[in-house]
Design a protein around this motif. Structure first.
Motif, PDB file in Angstrom:
ATOM      1  N   PHE A  47       0.836  -1.203   0.000  1.00  0.00           N
ATOM      2  CA  PHE A  47       0.000   0.000   0.000  1.00  0.00           C
ATOM      3  C   PHE A  47       0.867   1.248   0.000  1.00  0.00           C
ATOM      4  O   PHE A  47       0.899   2.018   0.940  1.00  0.00           O
ATOM      5  N   ALA A  48       1.567   1.390  -1.107  1.00  0.00           N
ATOM      6  CA  ALA A  48       2.433   2.543  -1.331  1.00  0.00           C
ATOM      7  C   ALA A  48       1.743   3.424  -2.376  1.00  0.00           C
ATOM      8  O   ALA A  48       0.584   3.218  -2.715  1.00  0.00           O
ATOM      9  N   ASP A  49       2.456   4.373  -2.892  1.00  0.00           N
ATOM     10  CA  ASP A  49       1.940   5.186  -3.982  1.00  0.00           C
ATOM     11  C   ASP A  49       2.920   5.094  -5.132  1.00  0.00           C
ATOM     12  O   ASP A  49       3.991   5.697  -5.061  1.00  0.00           O
ATOM     13  N   PRO A  50       2.618   4.269  -6.131  1.00  0.00           N
ATOM     14  CA  PRO A  50       1.349   3.593  -6.394  1.00  0.00           C
ATOM     15  C   PRO A  50       1.238   2.268  -5.626  1.00  0.00           C
ATOM     16  O   PRO A  50       2.240   1.707  -5.183  1.00  0.00           O
ATOM     17  N   GLN A  51       0.002   1.782  -5.517  1.00  0.00           N
ATOM     18  CA  GLN A  51      -0.214   0.468  -4.936  1.00  0.00           C
ATOM     19  C   GLN A  51       0.348  -0.598  -5.868  1.00  0.00           C
ATOM     20  O   GLN A  51       0.375  -0.422  -7.087  1.00  0.00           O
ATOM     21  N   ILE A  52       0.784  -1.699  -5.276  1.00  0.00           N
ATOM     22  CA  ILE A  52       1.274  -2.846  -6.038  1.00  0.00           C
ATOM     23  C   ILE A  52       0.547  -4.069  -5.514  1.00  0.00           C
ATOM     24  O   ILE A  52       0.506  -4.292  -4.299  1.00  0.00           O
ATOM     25  N   ALA A  53      -0.026  -4.868  -6.414  1.00  0.00           N
ATOM     26  CA  ALA A  53      -0.704  -6.098  -6.010  1.00  0.00           C
ATOM     27  C   ALA A  53      -0.315  -7.202  -6.979  1.00  0.00           C
ATOM     28  O   ALA A  53      -0.175  -6.962  -8.183  1.00  0.00           O
ATOM     29  N   ALA A  54      -0.141  -8.407  -6.440  1.00  0.00           N
ATOM     30  CA  ALA A  54       0.265  -9.516  -7.297  1.00  0.00           C
ATOM     31  C   ALA A  54      -0.209 -10.834  -6.729  1.00  0.00           C
ATOM     32  O   ALA A  54      -0.410 -10.981  -5.518  1.00  0.00           O
ATOM     33  N   VAL A  55      -0.363 -11.798  -7.636  1.00  0.00           N
ATOM     34  CA  VAL A  55      -0.680 -13.172  -7.262  1.00  0.00           C
ATOM     35  C   VAL A  55      -0.146 -14.080  -8.360  1.00  0.00           C
ATOM     36  O   VAL A  55      -0.160 -13.710  -9.538  1.00  0.00           O
ATOM     37  N   GLY A  56       0.358 -15.225  -7.982  1.00  0.00           N
ATOM     38  CA  GLY A  56       0.812 -16.192  -8.976  1.00  0.00           C
ATOM     39  C   GLY A  56       2.182 -15.893  -9.546  1.00  0.00           C
ATOM     40  O   GLY A  56       2.963 -15.118  -8.988  1.00  0.00           O
ATOM     41  N   LEU A  57       2.451 -16.530 -10.684  1.00  0.00           N
ATOM     42  CA  LEU A  57       3.753 -16.445 -11.317  1.00  0.00           C
ATOM     43  C   LEU A  57       4.011 -15.086 -11.955  1.00  0.00           C
ATOM     44  O   LEU A  57       3.102 -14.461 -12.490  1.00  0.00           O
ATOM     45  N   THR A  58       5.274 -14.680 -11.919  1.00  0.00           N
ATOM     46  CA  THR A  58       5.718 -13.557 -12.725  1.00  0.00           C
ATOM     47  C   THR A  58       6.137 -14.118 -14.084  1.00  0.00           C
ATOM     48  O   THR A  58       6.341 -15.328 -14.239  1.00  0.00           O
ATOM     49  N   GLU A  59       6.310 -13.253 -15.051  1.00  0.00           N
ATOM     50  CA  GLU A  59       6.751 -13.704 -16.367  1.00  0.00           C
ATOM     51  C   GLU A  59       8.134 -14.341 -16.277  1.00  0.00           C
ATOM     52  O   GLU A  59       8.405 -15.371 -16.909  1.00  0.00           O
ATOM     53  N   GLN A  60       9.013 -13.773 -15.479  1.00  0.00           N
ATOM     54  CA  GLN A  60      10.355 -14.326 -15.309  1.00  0.00           C
ATOM     55  C   GLN A  60      10.287 -15.729 -14.698  1.00  0.00           C
ATOM     56  O   GLN A  60      10.977 -16.636 -15.145  1.00  0.00           O
ATOM     57  N   ALA A  62       7.807 -17.850 -14.870  1.00  0.00           N
ATOM     58  CA  ALA A  62       7.240 -18.753 -15.870  1.00  0.00           C
ATOM     59  C   ALA A  62       8.321 -19.188 -16.864  1.00  0.00           C
ATOM     60  O   ALA A  62       8.418 -20.377 -17.209  1.00  0.00           O
ATOM     61  N   ARG A  63       9.131 -18.242 -17.317  1.00  0.00           N
ATOM     62  CA  ARG A  63      10.229 -18.566 -18.242  1.00  0.00           C
ATOM     63  C   ARG A  63      11.238 -19.505 -17.593  1.00  0.00           C
ATOM     64  O   ARG A  63      11.658 -20.498 -18.184  1.00  0.00           O
ATOM     65  N   GLU A  64      11.658 -19.177 -16.368  1.00  0.00           N
ATOM     66  CA  GLU A  64      12.656 -19.990 -15.668  1.00  0.00           C
ATOM     67  C   GLU A  64      12.175 -21.416 -15.433  1.00  0.00           C
ATOM     68  O   GLU A  64      12.966 -22.354 -15.455  1.00  0.00           O
ATOM     69  N   ARG A  65      10.867 -21.581 -15.202  1.00  0.00           N
ATOM     70  CA  ARG A  65      10.301 -22.912 -14.932  1.00  0.00           C
ATOM     71  C   ARG A  65       9.852 -23.633 -16.201  1.00  0.00           C
ATOM     72  O   ARG A  65       9.357 -24.743 -16.134  1.00  0.00           O
ATOM     73  N   GLY A  66      10.002 -22.969 -17.335  1.00  0.00           N
ATOM     74  CA  GLY A  66       9.592 -23.576 -18.592  1.00  0.00           C
ATOM     75  C   GLY A  66       8.087 -23.711 -18.735  1.00  0.00           C
ATOM     76  O   GLY A  66       7.598 -24.601 -19.438  1.00  0.00           O
ATOM     77  N   VAL A  67       7.346 -22.829 -18.098  1.00  0.00           N
ATOM     78  CA  VAL A  67       5.892 -22.864 -18.153  1.00  0.00           C
ATOM     79  C   VAL A  67       5.419 -22.118 -19.402  1.00  0.00           C
ATOM     80  O   VAL A  67       5.730 -20.930 -19.582  1.00  0.00           O
ATOM     81  N   ASP A  68       4.691 -22.807 -20.254  1.00  0.00           N
ATOM     82  CA  ASP A  68       4.134 -22.189 -21.447  1.00  0.00           C
ATOM     83  C   ASP A  68       3.116 -21.129 -21.017  1.00  0.00           C
ATOM     84  O   ASP A  68       2.246 -21.414 -20.177  1.00  0.00           O
ATOM     85  N   HIS A  69       3.226 -19.934 -21.564  1.00  0.00           N
ATOM     86  CA  HIS A  69       2.334 -18.856 -21.133  1.00  0.00           C
ATOM     87  C   HIS A  69       2.183 -17.800 -22.223  1.00  0.00           C
ATOM     88  O   HIS A  69       2.993 -17.701 -23.130  1.00  0.00           O
ATOM     89  N   VAL A  70       1.101 -17.050 -22.102  1.00  0.00           N
ATOM     90  CA  VAL A  70       0.871 -15.860 -22.910  1.00  0.00           C
ATOM     91  C   VAL A  70       0.720 -14.693 -21.946  1.00  0.00           C
ATOM     92  O   VAL A  70       0.349 -14.872 -20.788  1.00  0.00           O
ATOM     93  N   VAL A  71       1.029 -13.488 -22.438  1.00  0.00           N
ATOM     94  CA  VAL A  71       1.040 -12.303 -21.576  1.00  0.00           C
ATOM     95  C   VAL A  71       0.190 -11.203 -22.197  1.00  0.00           C
ATOM     96  O   VAL A  71       0.162 -11.024 -23.412  1.00  0.00           O
ATOM     97  N   SER A  72      -0.489 -10.483 -21.341  1.00  0.00           N
ATOM     98  CA  SER A  72      -1.227  -9.296 -21.757  1.00  0.00           C
ATOM     99  C   SER A  72      -0.896  -8.173 -20.788  1.00  0.00           C
ATOM    100  O   SER A  72      -0.919  -8.380 -19.572  1.00  0.00           O
ATOM    101  N   VAL A  73      -0.593  -6.996 -21.323  1.00  0.00           N
ATOM    102  CA  VAL A  73      -0.336  -5.816 -20.501  1.00  0.00           C
ATOM    103  C   VAL A  73      -1.243  -4.702 -21.003  1.00  0.00           C
ATOM    104  O   VAL A  73      -1.300  -4.429 -22.205  1.00  0.00           O
TER     105      VAL A  73
END
Length: 155
Positions: A47-60, A62-73
């Motif tokens: 709860f800073a400015d800006p707020q940051i919230a996350a859950v689950g894998l990061t893109e990095q 996913a890549r390191e673990r070899g998890v097939d993924h698609v990304v949307s930003v």
């Protein structure tokens, strides 16, 4: 014997400890109906400015673990409310499994991030697909949740 909080996990999050209290209370009162608490999906927020919230894998991750993924930003400014805020730095980033179409991770930086991530967390916990979230749910205009909708539609 029951334990909870920092004694049981490395997360050190109050919302997780609160959930553990509910499970421990239930188990003490109902020893014949013992419950467990999954820690597979644990969200966090700053709860800073800006707020940051996350859950689950990061893109990095996913890549390191070899998890097939698609990304949307999607930038907040791409939604009417974000545009009205004149926000030029906030965004929603989603990772999904291209085969099961389920969310692998969600990361939001900007106003109301901790609130915006909640329906994504719920979808992950319930196994909903990104298509269900994008097409079967109405998003109020001009609410900030439209940026989440746009990120889901892009997946």
């Amino acid at each position: 014997m029951w334990s909870l909080g920092d004694a049981t996990n490395h997360f050190q999050l109050k919302h997780l400890a609160n959930a553990e209290v509910r499970v421990v209370r239930h188990n003490i009162l109902h020893p014949d109906d013992v419950r467990t608490l999954s820690r597979a999906i644990v969200p966090h927020a700053v709860f800073a400015d800006p707020q940051i919230a996350a859950v689950g894998l990061t893109e990095q991750q996913a890549r390191e673990r070899g998890v097939d993924h698609v990304v949307s930003v999607r930038n907040y400014s791409e939604a009417a409310y974000g545009w009205a805020l004149e926000d030029t730095t906030s965004f929603v980033k989603l990772l999904a499994d291209p085969h099961t179409r389920t969310l692998l991770g969600a990361h939001i930086i900007g106003p109301q991030a901790a609130t915006l991530i909640q329906p994504l967390l719920q979808a992950m916990a319930l196994g909903q697909t990104v298509d269900q979230l994008a097409h079967d749910v109405l998003y109020i205009h001009p609410a900030l949740t439209e940026v989440v909708e746009q990120a889901l539609l892009a997946l």
